[in-house]
Scaffold this motif. Structure first.
Motif, PDB file in Angstrom:
ATOM      1  N   TRP A   1       2.961   8.530   3.716  1.00 40.97           N
ATOM      2  CA  TRP A   1       1.889   8.627   4.655  1.00 40.97           C
ATOM      3  C   TRP A   1       1.458   8.525   5.898  1.00 40.97           C
ATOM      4  O   TRP A   1       0.486   7.017   5.651  1.00 40.97           O
ATOM      5  CB  TRP A   1       0.745   9.621   3.870  1.00 40.97           C
ATOM      6  CG  TRP A   1       0.069  11.124   4.431  1.00 40.97           C
ATOM      7  CD1 TRP A   1       0.209  11.473   5.737  1.00 40.97           C
ATOM      8  CD2 TRP A   1      -0.936  11.243   3.174  1.00 40.97           C
ATOM      9  NE1 TRP A   1      -1.120  12.095   5.827  1.00 40.97           N
ATOM     10  CE2 TRP A   1      -1.056  12.230   4.537  1.00 40.97           C
ATOM     11  CE3 TRP A   1      -2.025  10.596   2.822  1.00 40.97           C
ATOM     12  CZ2 TRP A   1      -3.032  13.402   4.486  1.00 40.97           C
ATOM     13  CZ3 TRP A   1      -3.271  11.337   2.380  1.00 40.97           C
ATOM     14  CH2 TRP A   1      -3.578  13.056   3.618  1.00 40.97           C
ATOM     15  N   PHE A   2       1.475   8.770   6.902  1.00 43.72           N
ATOM     16  CA  PHE A   2       0.812   8.489   8.299  1.00 43.72           C
ATOM     17  C   PHE A   2       1.070   6.914   8.245  1.00 43.72           C
ATOM     18  O   PHE A   2       0.195   6.118   9.299  1.00 43.72           O
ATOM     19  CB  PHE A   2      -0.813   8.485   8.529  1.00 43.72           C
ATOM     20  CG  PHE A   2      -1.452   8.810   9.789  1.00 43.72           C
ATOM     21  CD1 PHE A   2      -1.652   9.667  10.459  1.00 43.72           C
ATOM     22  CD2 PHE A   2      -2.057   6.922  10.048  1.00 43.72           C
ATOM     23  CE1 PHE A   2      -2.879   9.673  11.847  1.00 43.72           C
ATOM     24  CE2 PHE A   2      -3.130   7.538  11.208  1.00 43.72           C
ATOM     25  CZ  PHE A   2      -3.177   8.653  11.613  1.00 43.72           C
ATOM     26  N   ARG A   3       2.615   6.261   8.614  1.00 42.66           N
ATOM     27  CA  ARG A   3       3.032   5.704   9.034  1.00 42.66           C
ATOM     28  C   ARG A   3       4.094   5.901  10.323  1.00 42.66           C
ATOM     29  O   ARG A   3       4.952   5.563  10.146  1.00 42.66           O
ATOM     30  CB  ARG A   3       3.700   4.869   7.853  1.00 42.66           C
ATOM     31  CG  ARG A   3       2.799   4.524   6.802  1.00 42.66           C
ATOM     32  CD  ARG A   3       1.999   3.519   7.554  1.00 42.66           C
ATOM     33  NE  ARG A   3       1.756   2.861   6.170  1.00 42.66           N
ATOM     34  CZ  ARG A   3      -0.404   3.087   6.011  1.00 42.66           C
ATOM     35  NH1 ARG A   3      -0.795   4.727   6.830  1.00 42.66           N
ATOM     36  NH2 ARG A   3      -0.904   2.911   4.531  1.00 42.66           N
ATOM     37  N   VAL A   4       3.798   6.574  11.014  1.00 49.78           N
ATOM     38  CA  VAL A   4       4.552   6.522  12.245  1.00 49.78           C
ATOM     39  C   VAL A   4       5.461   5.418  12.463  1.00 49.78           C
ATOM     40  O   VAL A   4       4.437   4.448  12.987  1.00 49.78           O
ATOM     41  CB  VAL A   4       3.647   7.963  13.452  1.00 49.78           C
ATOM     42  CG1 VAL A   4       4.746   7.911  14.198  1.00 49.78           C
ATOM     43  CG2 VAL A   4       2.876   8.957  12.888  1.00 49.78           C
ATOM     44  N   GLY A   5       6.747   5.395  13.354  1.00 49.84           N
ATOM     45  CA  GLY A   5       7.368   4.639  13.914  1.00 49.84           C
ATOM     46  C   GLY A   5       7.562   3.826  13.250  1.00 49.84           C
ATOM     47  O   GLY A   5       8.246   2.418  12.881  1.00 49.84           O
ATOM     48  N   GLN A   6       6.904   3.526  11.126  1.00 53.60           N
ATOM     49  CA  GLN A   6       7.409   1.840  10.606  1.00 53.60           C
ATOM     50  C   GLN A   6       8.491   2.152   9.691  1.00 53.60           C
ATOM     51  O   GLN A   6       8.683   3.231   9.169  1.00 53.60           O
ATOM     52  CB  GLN A   6       5.716   1.561   9.994  1.00 53.60           C
ATOM     53  CG  GLN A   6       4.648   2.045  10.897  1.00 53.60           C
ATOM     54  CD  GLN A   6       3.251   1.626  10.411  1.00 53.60           C
ATOM     55  OE1 GLN A   6       3.439   1.273   9.305  1.00 53.60           O
ATOM     56  NE2 GLN A   6       2.295   1.958  11.188  1.00 53.60           N
ATOM     57  N   ILE A   7       8.724   1.012   8.556  1.00 50.16           N
ATOM     58  CA  ILE A   7       9.799   1.284   8.477  1.00 50.16           C
ATOM     59  C   ILE A   7       8.753   1.446   6.530  1.00 50.16           C
ATOM     60  O   ILE A   7       7.886   0.193   6.889  1.00 50.16           O
ATOM     61  CB  ILE A   7      10.315   0.286   7.931  1.00 50.16           C
ATOM     62  CG1 ILE A   7      11.107   0.153   8.941  1.00 50.16           C
ATOM     63  CG2 ILE A   7      11.578  -0.288   6.759  1.00 50.16           C
ATOM     64  CD1 ILE A   7      12.309   1.824   8.857  1.00 50.16           C
TER      65      ILE A   7
END
Length: 519
Positions: A284-290
């Motif tokens: 959750w709320f890990r935009v653009g991340q692995i």
């Protein structure tokens, strides 16, 4: 128990090869030899790929070679040039399973079962369904998430285990992690392998039938004799369109019945709710991340629309029966340019665009997808129209009911988890909502049985023969663009037996009337 159904499909092996990669892969193929030899051909009790029993063989993948490194996901899979190719009705990365919809020791039995509507669930059905969902949160999927960008042939990968429910979330997040990014864009649009392009329907259909299939496998491992009868339910939100208080997000999962506490709008789902002792999230709320699936990103949060909801001051309506009828008479599945800029076509209408309003009105309308603070391409001229959200996106917005500027404000407390597009499967309502979207797609394909997946789609990740990322074994978008009955399951929007008698002409008249009434 009313929960049952499923799908069958021929596995097609062909892929591309990239310099670096990260993804979800079978744990059985993470040993040193498999990674070194770029081979995913596990040995079972029936030999390599079940060859002794005639289930399959280890074969070279036919690789349309690509050296692109713009985004490693477009070159899926990254680590293997050889894999199991299963024969007949056998399936799975090691050919130990049956194809979707098939079951039995030799996979010779087949059935088409209708998915149930949650409107028909009684207390026992809800308890059974929630018990199974809770089991998937801890049951090992047999897959791991690769958490680093690395090169094929690297024999030492940094991985994390994935539960069944964890894989449901992680696969969606991996495909859509940049959907709300302000940086990574292609031709001005977010890079998204699961939304706003032709693969939207096929990506989510595969995700759903895969999850259903894996739950069947879990139940079979627990010696449930009726494992093959399990099917995921769907939620007919056409019935919610007139609601002014409360929402199925509360009323479906935390019903007004003795023994269960009401989920207060806007607070996290915690002990006492039907989800169990707190429903923790990941990605959750890990935009653009692995994202690391072992990281707890907080408890599930919902903001269903009510008069006292602290997360929003507006109350958009649920898609109506009229909206559904309008979708069912659109003859083109999708139209150029086959991306977020597309205007027209069935997929666009259902996915994210349902009509037009002025930009000035759009700024104050939570059903709009064109938000100037997020999308620099939004028009500033009040006379230029923009699009209102389609049935799919609108469901996320209503159940999330958050501030569309939360990305800029870096404040996820202002949204429900399901409004974080990439991480939205954290909320079990995602399953019910997307199965409803698939029900509409099933009905549309019945009306237009000769429809085809578009041939010349250049949108990254959405080509006709492009692979649905990041599922393994491999499936193309075209593999899933078939009738549901062909795949072993069905869904009946209009109740009773499968409704194939209503003519397209009659539907066209009803759709036109329905659209006129909404204007």
């Amino acid at each position: 128990m009313k929960i049952l159904a499923f799908l069958g499909i021929v596995i097609f092996f062909a892929t591309t090869f990239s310099q670096y990669g990260h993804a979800q892969i079978p744990r059985a193929c993470t040993d040193e030899a498999s990674l070194r030899d770029l081979t995913c051909c596990p040995t079972t009790s029936n030999g390599v790929c079940g060859a002794v029993a005639g289930r399959g063989a280890c074969m070279d993948l036919q690789l349309p070679h690509s050296n692109t490194t713009t985004d490693v996901r477009r070159n899926w899979p990254h680590y293997f040039t050889r894999a199991c190719q299963c024969t007949g009705n056998f399936s799975g990365y090691d050919c130990s399973r049956c194809k979707f919809g098939h079951y039995g020791a030799d996979c010779s039995r087949y059935q088409v079962l209708s998915r149930p509507s949650v409107a028909d669930f009684d207390v026992t059905d809800w308890d059974d369904y929630n018990r199974i969902l809770n089991l998937t949160r801890t049951y090992d999927s047999g897959y791991v998430a690769v958490l680093e960008e690395t090169y094929p042939g690297n024999t030492s990968l940094r991985t994390a285990p994935l539960t069944l429910y964890g894989m449901l979330i992680w696969s969606h997040h991996y495909a859509a992690k940049d959907s709300q990014s302000l940086e990574l864009r292609v031709n001005g649009a977010p890079l998204d392998y699961a939304h706003t392009a032709p693969g939207f329907n096929t990506w989510h259909r595969l995700q759903s039938v895969w999850f259903e299939w894996e739950i069947q496998g879990m139940l079979n491992s627990m010696a449930d004799p009726n494992y093959h009868m399990f099917r995921l339910p769907w939620w007919d939100w056409r019935r919610e369109s007139q609601m002014t208080t409360g929402l199925g997000a509360d009323d479906l999962f935390v019903a007004n019945r003795a023994g269960y506490s009401k989920n207060v709008s806007g607070r996290p789902v915690v002990a006492g709710d039907l989800f169990g002792e707190g429903w923790e999230t990941m990605c959750w709320f890990r935009v653009g991340q692995i994202c690391d699936p072992t990281e707890n990103t907080g408890l599930l949060q919902r903001c269903p629309f009510t008069g006292t909801n602290p997360c929003s001051t507006s109350n958009p309506d649920w898609p109506s029966a009229a909206d559904v009828l309008t979708a069912l008479v659109i003859p083109e599945f999708d139209v150029a340019p086959y991306n977020i800029q597309t205007v027209g076509g069935y997929r666009t209408f259902v996915d994210f665009q349902i009509g037009t309003v002025s930009v000035e009105d759009c700024r104050d309308d939570r059903q709009c997808r064109c938000v100037p603070s997020l999308d620099p391409s939004c028009a500033t001229n009040t006379a230029e129209p923009t699009q209102k959200s389609g049935m799919h996106l609108l469901g996320h917005i209503i159940m999330g009911q958050g501030d569309f500027n939360f990305r800029l404000n870096n404040d996820m407390s202002t949204i429900g988890t399901i409004e974080d597009v990439a991480a939205s499967p954290n909320d079990p309502m995602f399953i019910l909502h997307h199965n409803m979207i698939d029900c509409i797609f099933i009905e549309w394909m019945r009306r237009f049985p000769n429809a085809e997946y578009p041939m010349n789609v250049s949108t990254v990740g959405h080509a006709r023969d492009g692979f649905i990322i990041p599922f393994f074994p491999l499936y193309t978008n075209n593999d899933l663009f078939v009738s549901a009955e062909e795949l072993g399951y069905s869904c009946n929007l209009f109740g009773g037996a499968v409704n194939t008698s209503m003519s397209v002409s009659l539907l066209l008249i009803l759709g036109m009337l329905a659209f006129a009434l909404t204007q």
